[in-house]
Design a protein around this motif. Structure first.
Motif, PDB file in Angstrom:
ATOM      1  N   LEU A 211       3.161   8.196 -20.831  1.00 51.93           N
ATOM      2  CA  LEU A 211       1.984   7.634 -21.810  1.00 51.93           C
ATOM      3  C   LEU A 211       1.829   6.136 -21.798  1.00 51.93           C
ATOM      4  N   PHE A 212       2.829   5.292 -21.167  1.00 52.97           N
ATOM      5  CA  PHE A 212       2.424   3.991 -20.725  1.00 52.97           C
ATOM      6  C   PHE A 212       1.442   3.928 -19.705  1.00 52.97           C
ATOM      7  N   PHE A 213       1.734   4.867 -18.791  1.00 49.67           N
ATOM      8  CA  PHE A 213       0.730   5.008 -17.450  1.00 49.67           C
ATOM      9  C   PHE A 213      -0.702   5.211 -17.872  1.00 49.67           C
ATOM     10  N   TYR A 214      -0.961   6.259 -18.689  1.00 45.21           N
ATOM     11  CA  TYR A 214      -2.161   6.638 -19.437  1.00 45.21           C
ATOM     12  C   TYR A 214      -2.765   5.244 -20.103  1.00 45.21           C
ATOM     13  N   MET A 215      -1.854   4.637 -20.810  1.00 44.30           N
ATOM     14  CA  MET A 215      -2.467   3.531 -21.708  1.00 44.30           C
ATOM     15  C   MET A 215      -2.867   2.305 -20.814  1.00 44.30           C
ATOM     16  N   ILE A 216      -2.075   1.970 -19.627  1.00 45.34           N
ATOM     17  CA  ILE A 216      -2.629   1.023 -18.955  1.00 45.34           C
ATOM     18  C   ILE A 216      -3.570   1.278 -17.822  1.00 45.34           C
ATOM     19  N   LEU A 217      -3.465   2.680 -17.392  1.00 47.16           N
ATOM     20  CA  LEU A 217      -4.205   3.147 -16.036  1.00 47.16           C
ATOM     21  C   LEU A 217      -5.402   3.883 -16.640  1.00 47.16           C
ATOM     22  N   ASN A 218      -5.118   4.471 -17.734  1.00 50.81           N
ATOM     23  CA  ASN A 218      -6.226   5.451 -18.034  1.00 50.81           C
ATOM     24  C   ASN A 218      -6.295   6.857 -17.416  1.00 50.81           C
ATOM     25  N   ARG A 270      -6.855  -1.251 -10.866  1.00 52.88           N
ATOM     26  CA  ARG A 270      -5.868  -1.749 -11.844  1.00 52.88           C
ATOM     27  C   ARG A 270      -4.596  -1.506 -11.477  1.00 52.88           C
ATOM     28  N   TRP A 271      -3.991  -0.592 -10.634  1.00 53.89           N
ATOM     29  CA  TRP A 271      -2.860  -0.606 -10.060  1.00 53.89           C
ATOM     30  C   TRP A 271      -2.606  -2.025  -9.075  1.00 53.89           C
ATOM     31  N   VAL A 277       6.659  -6.470 -11.363  1.00 56.31           N
ATOM     32  CA  VAL A 277       7.791  -6.149 -11.966  1.00 56.31           C
ATOM     33  C   VAL A 277       7.522  -4.679 -12.873  1.00 56.31           C
ATOM     34  N   LEU A 278       6.026  -4.641 -13.205  1.00 58.20           N
ATOM     35  CA  LEU A 278       5.726  -3.197 -13.920  1.00 58.20           C
ATOM     36  C   LEU A 278       5.404  -2.098 -12.862  1.00 58.20           C
ATOM     37  N   LYS A 279       4.950  -2.308 -11.779  1.00 56.67           N
ATOM     38  CA  LYS A 279       4.828  -1.428 -10.845  1.00 56.67           C
ATOM     39  C   LYS A 279       6.049  -0.793 -10.190  1.00 56.67           C
TER      40      LYS A 279
END
Length: 447
Positions: A211-218, A270-271, A277-279
């Motif tokens: 879900l977070f990957f979708y929300m931040i990187l679409n 975006r990546w 730290v997030l990656k």
């Protein structure tokens, strides 16, 4: 009432298990499990979820799960939680009342749809929403529950600030106990998709990361060149991509499912613009965490990384592309990953590995200086303020209860009492009790 379809005429009465009664209003939504109606309970506007009769019969533990949730209460105010069971004579089913979705919330899935209804929150709002979700699920899991079916349809978002509401609470069950669902295919942990495990807090951690990957990187984290090469998606192909042979699109050691130039350009940018730290959390959950559930990052780790990113978002002044500023971005010269324009960052306060951006009106909390776990209730120790007589001159106000020990570039020491402000200057060394921070990059402009 049409009892077979489980639909009601407006004004139909219902009664609550705990006593009292109300009236059913118009339908506000419907799905495979049932329908949601507006409800009036002695003048109080609520929502009523009513199950289709076949669902109430097939899910033998459904009533027991809802009853238990009503008794225990919501672990967090973000959950649209069952408040009481509801019944209608002769219906052959049952339902429950719950709060209405706030009118300022929009379905999260609208972030990924085209057309006039689509919403496109800023990176700051997206990160805030992820942080709020991680906080809510940490509280849910602490009570011994798991959500089981994290997906795009279970959340409502306030697009400007990132505040959220979590619906579909009736899918929630005790950790490790079989509930009513296994999950949504592209969000299921691989072991659940392979039917080798039941939904649990460990599988929730995987689904939450998707879900977070979708929300931040679409994008979906496992959709790389392997997915792009499939002409027609079949159940067997889906099982391979997400269950038996999952591979992270940004796996640093395996590029066999990497991004495709021309197809994934925005996702690659975006990546690249995200802080390390997030990656590293994404890499962990979608490499070793694919087959080792115990390796998946905990909610507290996500909260720390997201909190750090939320305060470090900077936009390119030329193309507007948003970045998460960290030490690596600084060392690379703060170039935009899209157009290579140099971004002027605000002044920086370095007290841990990645500096804190001193944006105007930012409040710095105690835990942010010590790199500890996120604690929104922590004391505010400093605030970035502008000079009322000269807005271009900014300072750091002492919001603590003790004086700061400060040393300038000239080597002179002085104190800053509580409530007082010290001008932000290059090389200023500030002692915040046991933690020291050094200010730099004052040539940059506060945003």
């Amino acid at each position: 009432m049409n009892s077979k379809a489980g639909s009601f005429a407006r004004g139909q009465a219902f009664r609550l298990k705990s006593g009292g009664s109300g009236f059913i209003g118009q339908v506000v939504g419907s799905g495979g499990q049932g329908s949601v109606y507006e409800a009036d309970l002695d003048g109080r506007k609520l929502a009523l979820k009513w199950y289709h009769p076949h669902v109430a019969v097939a899910d033998v533990n459904l009533r027991q799960r809802i009853t238990r949730m009503v008794q225990q209460g919501a672990p967090d105010g973000s959950f649209v939680w069952p408040m009481d069971l509801a019944e209608v004579d002769g219906s052959g089913s049952f339902g429950y009342i719950m709060p209405l979705i706030s009118p300022d919330r929009r379905p999260l899935k609208l972030m990924f749809e085209n057309g006039k209804e689509r919403i496109n929150p800023s990176l700051t709002a997206r990160v805030a929403a992820c942080l709020n979700i991680a906080t809510s699920f940490q509280k849910l899991h602490a009570t011994g529950y798991c959500y089981q079916d994290i997906n795009l349809g279970g959340f409502f978002l306030e697009p400007e600030r990132g505040s959220i509401q979590i619906c579909d609470a009736d899918n929630i069950s005790v950790d490790g106990e079989l509930g009513g669902v296994y999950g949504t295919r592209k969000f299921m942990a691989p072991e659940v998709l392979r039917r080798e495990a039941l939904p649990s807090t460990k599988t929730d951690l995987y689904s939450m990361a998707v879900l977070f990957f979708y929300m931040i990187l679409n994008w979906h984290p496992l959709d790389g060149k392997a997915e792009a090469s499939i002409a027609m998606m079949t159940p067997a192909a889906e099982m391979a991509l997400y269950g038996t042979q999952p591979r992270f699109v940004f796996d640093p050691k395996d590029s066999s499912n990497g991004p495709v130039t021309g197809t994934h350009d925005w996702i690659m940018a975006r990546w690249k613009a995200m802080p390390e730290v997030l990656k590293q959390l994404f890499i962990r959950v979608f490499t070793t965490g694919l087959m080792q559930p115990q390796s998946r990052p905990l909610e507290s780790e996500w909260r720390s990384a997201l909190d750090q990113l939320g305060e470090a978002v900077v936009a390119c002044p030329k193309c507007g592309f948003e970045h998460g500023a960290d030490l690596k971005l600084l060392e690379s010269g703060s170039h935009c990953v899209v157009c290579q324009t140099v971004m002027a960052l605000p002044p920086l306060l370095t007290a841990r590995r990645d500096p804190l951006l001193l944006k105007l009106r930012r409040k710095i909390l105690e835990y942010q200086m010590a790199a500890g776990y996120v604690d929104p209730a922590a004391q505010v120790i400093a605030s970035v303020q502008s000079n009322p007589k000269d807005p271009t001159m900014i300072g750091l106000q002492n919001m603590n209860t003790a004086s700061w020990d400060v040393r300038g570039l000239d080597g002179k020491n002085f104190s800053v009492a509580p409530g007082k402000t010290v001008r932000i200057l290059d090389g200023l060394n500030i002692g915040f009790g046991q933690v020291h921070g050094v200010i730099s990059n004052v040539a940059g402009k506060a945003s």
